[in-house]
Design a protein around this motif. Sequence first.
Motif, PDB file in Angstrom:
ATOM      1  N   THR A  74      -5.156 -55.258 -19.234  1.00  0.00           N
ATOM      2  CA  THR A  74      -4.702 -53.977 -20.215  1.00  0.00           C
ATOM      3  C   THR A  74      -3.602 -54.248 -20.919  1.00  0.00           C
ATOM      4  O   THR A  74      -3.135 -53.259 -21.736  1.00  0.00           O
ATOM      5  CB  THR A  74      -4.787 -52.779 -19.168  1.00  0.00           C
ATOM      6  N   PRO A 221       0.123 -49.884 -16.323  1.00  0.00           N
ATOM      7  CA  PRO A 221      -0.483 -48.388 -16.584  1.00  0.00           C
ATOM      8  C   PRO A 221      -0.843 -47.832 -15.790  1.00  0.00           C
ATOM      9  O   PRO A 221      -1.429 -48.283 -14.646  1.00  0.00           O
ATOM     10  CB  PRO A 221      -1.386 -48.694 -17.769  1.00  0.00           C
ATOM     11  N   PHE A 222      -0.830 -46.484 -15.701  1.00  0.00           N
ATOM     12  CA  PHE A 222      -1.350 -45.413 -14.715  1.00  0.00           C
ATOM     13  C   PHE A 222      -0.685 -45.315 -13.259  1.00  0.00           C
ATOM     14  O   PHE A 222      -1.136 -44.794 -12.562  1.00  0.00           O
ATOM     15  CB  PHE A 222      -2.784 -45.741 -14.442  1.00  0.00           C
ATOM     16  N   VAL A 259      -2.284 -50.769 -23.157  1.00  0.00           N
ATOM     17  CA  VAL A 259      -0.801 -50.277 -22.896  1.00  0.00           C
ATOM     18  C   VAL A 259      -0.127 -49.920 -24.254  1.00  0.00           C
ATOM     19  O   VAL A 259       0.348 -48.820 -24.390  1.00  0.00           O
ATOM     20  CB  VAL A 259       0.022 -51.433 -22.324  1.00  0.00           C
ATOM     21  N   GLU A 261      -1.903 -48.626 -26.818  1.00  0.00           N
ATOM     22  CA  GLU A 261      -2.458 -47.405 -27.294  1.00  0.00           C
ATOM     23  C   GLU A 261      -1.864 -46.279 -26.510  1.00  0.00           C
ATOM     24  O   GLU A 261      -1.531 -44.940 -26.896  1.00  0.00           O
ATOM     25  CB  GLU A 261      -3.859 -47.589 -27.019  1.00  0.00           C
ATOM     26  N   LEU A 262      -1.799 -46.498 -24.967  1.00  0.00           N
ATOM     27  CA  LEU A 262      -1.032 -45.504 -24.134  1.00  0.00           C
ATOM     28  C   LEU A 262       0.507 -45.294 -24.651  1.00  0.00           C
ATOM     29  O   LEU A 262       0.649 -44.120 -25.041  1.00  0.00           O
ATOM     30  CB  LEU A 262      -1.247 -45.956 -22.847  1.00  0.00           C
ATOM     31  N   HIS A 263       1.221 -46.128 -24.914  1.00  0.00           N
ATOM     32  CA  HIS A 263       2.454 -45.997 -25.371  1.00  0.00           C
ATOM     33  C   HIS A 263       2.545 -45.258 -26.778  1.00  0.00           C
ATOM     34  O   HIS A 263       3.488 -44.352 -26.928  1.00  0.00           O
ATOM     35  CB  HIS A 263       3.360 -47.386 -25.665  1.00  0.00           C
ATOM     36  N   ARG A 265       0.651 -43.069 -27.718  1.00  0.00           N
ATOM     37  CA  ARG A 265       0.480 -41.516 -27.600  1.00  0.00           C
ATOM     38  C   ARG A 265       1.204 -41.023 -26.246  1.00  0.00           C
ATOM     39  O   ARG A 265       1.068 -39.978 -25.579  1.00  0.00           O
ATOM     40  CB  ARG A 265      -0.928 -41.359 -27.083  1.00  0.00           C
ATOM     41  N   GLY A 267       2.051 -41.968 -23.196  1.00  0.00           N
ATOM     42  CA  GLY A 267       1.356 -42.018 -21.966  1.00  0.00           C
ATOM     43  C   GLY A 267       1.871 -43.279 -21.210  1.00  0.00           C
ATOM     44  O   GLY A 267       1.322 -43.278 -20.147  1.00  0.00           O
ATOM     45  N   TYR A 268       2.611 -44.001 -21.742  1.00  0.00           N
ATOM     46  CA  TYR A 268       3.297 -44.912 -20.928  1.00  0.00           C
ATOM     47  C   TYR A 268       4.600 -45.305 -21.414  1.00  0.00           C
ATOM     48  O   TYR A 268       4.893 -45.140 -22.364  1.00  0.00           O
ATOM     49  CB  TYR A 268       2.404 -46.204 -21.315  1.00  0.00           C
TER      50      TYR A 268
END
Length: 356
Positions: A74, A221-222, A259, A261-263, A265, A267-268
């Motif tokens: 990821t 992540p998560f 990661v 994509e999450l960052h 948004r 989310g990371y």
Amino acid sequence: MSKPSPEVYEEGKGMDAHNKVMREIRSEKDATYDPHEPTRVWIDEDNTPDGVYQSLTIILNTGGCRWARAGGCTMCGYVAESVEGGSVAHDAMMDQIDVCLDHEAENADEKSGLIKIYTSGSFLDEREVAAETRQAIAETFGDRERIVVESLPDFVEREKIEDFTEQGLETDVAVGLETATDRVRHDCVNKYFDYEQFVEASEEADAAGAGIKAYLLMKPPFLSEQEAIDDMISSIERCAEHAHTVSMNPCNVQRYTMVDELHFRDGYRPPWLWSVAHVLEETADVDAIVVSDPVGHGSDRGPHNCGECDDRVQRAIKDFDLRQDPSVFEQVTCDCEHTWEAVRERETTFNLPLAR
């Protein structure tokens, strides 16, 4: 060794949810790379069981990690820098080595005692680096003292490692274990093998007269900040039973990854440098060398604190890497430690991150 194998995952089975997303993200890559040029090369200093060495670090440009072609980890964007077509010819690979030797000659006063060789996947995977190339590289660096080669556990075999040990090189196999917790490795990192396969790889290396260097990922992540800290301390303690060196790599945000994509948004958030320092302090007494090199420190996409103290903490981490003295962290303070402590106390997996 690992069951199922990477080939099985490439047939579309296994961790389909993560892999489907990762394949879509990686398809956005449009850059191309020269098979005659290495991805990166630099000179540094590294702590080893035999002391501190000047090191020549080489990242070879190969056809890419086979696991990444299935989807992959990821956080890893290195496959986006690999050569198209799945393989690189022997002569082109040796051209890359020549470029690295030229870089060393131009930027160092003497030859490096330690050579570190990485690819976007596994140096010991013969689909990435052919046996002929591996043997030629072993001969090229046979006059050095130590060498590190990186590989997934599946490809760690005694015969391959002996190409280096029979040259008289102190040899280490670096394994990207990421965490000693199987669930975190599978669900957060999307890496297919179990801790037991890492143990088996360490036994193969030992049979060839080589050592193991375990690479761990700080804050995949998560995980909340505190969960990441707890997992890393536990992982270092477990890895010290099988590896003489443990390298804790704080996660940074690379392009073409989940990661990223999450960052994007919110989310990371990469780990705090305070967390890195804390883990190093807490594990300073394990029976292994524990080091960390926070890539991209101080940036929004790399491990960071408030921006004011990042360089000071990074220097303390580098000092610790070379001297293994946790007292270096007592010399660095900042008001943002209070924010970090609040994050550790209040942040949870389902509401992270509390602070960017």
